[in-house]
Design a protein around this motif. Structure first.
Motif, PDB file in Angstrom:
ATOM      1  N   ILE A 141       0.846  -1.200   0.000  1.00  0.00           N
ATOM      2  CA  ILE A 141       0.000   0.000   0.000  1.00  0.00           C
ATOM      3  C   ILE A 141       0.879   1.247   0.000  1.00  0.00           C
ATOM      4  O   ILE A 141       1.234   1.762  -1.064  1.00  0.00           O
ATOM      5  N   CYS A 142       1.285   1.743   1.134  1.00  0.00           N
ATOM      6  CA  CYS A 142       1.978   3.030   1.153  1.00  0.00           C
ATOM      7  C   CYS A 142       3.400   2.958   0.594  1.00  0.00           C
ATOM      8  O   CYS A 142       3.881   3.926   0.008  1.00  0.00           O
ATOM      9  N   VAL A 143       4.075   1.830   0.767  1.00  0.00           N
ATOM     10  CA  VAL A 143       5.438   1.725   0.235  1.00  0.00           C
ATOM     11  C   VAL A 143       5.428   1.701  -1.288  1.00  0.00           C
ATOM     12  O   VAL A 143       6.094   2.505  -1.947  1.00  0.00           O
ATOM     13  N   THR A 144       4.678   0.775  -1.876  1.00  0.00           N
ATOM     14  CA  THR A 144       4.758   0.658  -3.330  1.00  0.00           C
ATOM     15  C   THR A 144       3.985   1.738  -4.075  1.00  0.00           C
ATOM     16  O   THR A 144       4.346   2.071  -5.208  1.00  0.00           O
ATOM     17  N   THR A 145       2.939   2.319  -3.474  1.00  0.00           N
ATOM     18  CA  THR A 145       2.308   3.447  -4.164  1.00  0.00           C
ATOM     19  C   THR A 145       3.279   4.621  -4.240  1.00  0.00           C
ATOM     20  O   THR A 145       3.338   5.332  -5.256  1.00  0.00           O
TER      21      THR A 145
END
Length: 202
Positions: A141-145
């Motif tokens: 979620i937040c890392v790869t976005t």
């Protein structure tokens, strides 16, 4: 743009590279508001990476998702403030211990992606950083976005594979979600290293 899988290892010189920690907040962890199996190991690995990176002369940017009452419409503000896990000033919103230290930069994002919802792109431009190394919670979620947005804008991105972890969701175990997110990222958007591999590059 060359395909990440075909490029040589990125230049991780501290002059052009920054280490970023995303959402290492107390709301995300083993048994926390968002249960993230493997979070403790990811946090420990990021601490190791950050200490070594600072010793090598590199800068660390710690990013967290945080909100204030003014971020919400007045009609629902009181209700949201009571239940939202990432209100600024709450324990859930704080970083896990010993991750943010004197000399680090700290910024707030107002959504999943730090690329789309924070001052991170402007900060990278101002500092002349064209390469980022990322650890954080949670991987899919937040890392790869964040990593996807940076990559598509031309920044070279490395994710520390063992300094991230995922929650389970929709019947998908956390470890599987983590591994698939990293495989997808490597396939199209950037490179990955373990913390140990990263340390050998310093």
């Amino acid at each position: 743009m060359p395909h990440p899988r075909l490029e040589p290892p990125y230049d991780l010189s501290p002059l052009r590279t920054v280490l970023i920690g995303i959402d290492f907040q107390q709301a995300f962890g083993e048994g926390a508001w968002e249960h993230v199996p493997g979070a403790s190991a990811a946090i420990d690995n990021f601490r190791v990476a950050a200490r070594a990176w600072r010793s090598a002369g590199g800068r660390v940017v710690m990013i967290r998702e945080a909100y204030t009452p003014d971020d919400f419409p007045a009609a629902i503000r009181d209700e949201i403030v009571l239940v939202h896990p990432l209100m600024l000033g709450s324990a859930n919103c704080e970083f896990h211990p010993d991750l943010l230290v004197d000399g680090d930069l700290s910024i707030v994002k107002k959504g999943f992606s730090a690329f789309a919802a924070s001052e991170l792109p402007a900060l990278l431009d101002d500092r002349g950083w064209d390469t980022v190394v990322i650890g954080g919670l949670t991987t899919p979620i937040c890392v790869t976005t964040t990593a996807d947005g940076l990559s598509m804008a031309g920044t070279k991105v490395v994710i520390l594979s063992d300094a991230c972890a995922s929650q389970p969701f929709d019947g998908v175990p956390g470890e599987l979600a983590h591994n698939v997110a990293l495989a997808r990222f490597r396939y199209q958007f950037g490179q990955t290293l373990t913390t140990e591999e990263f340390l050998t590059r310093l």
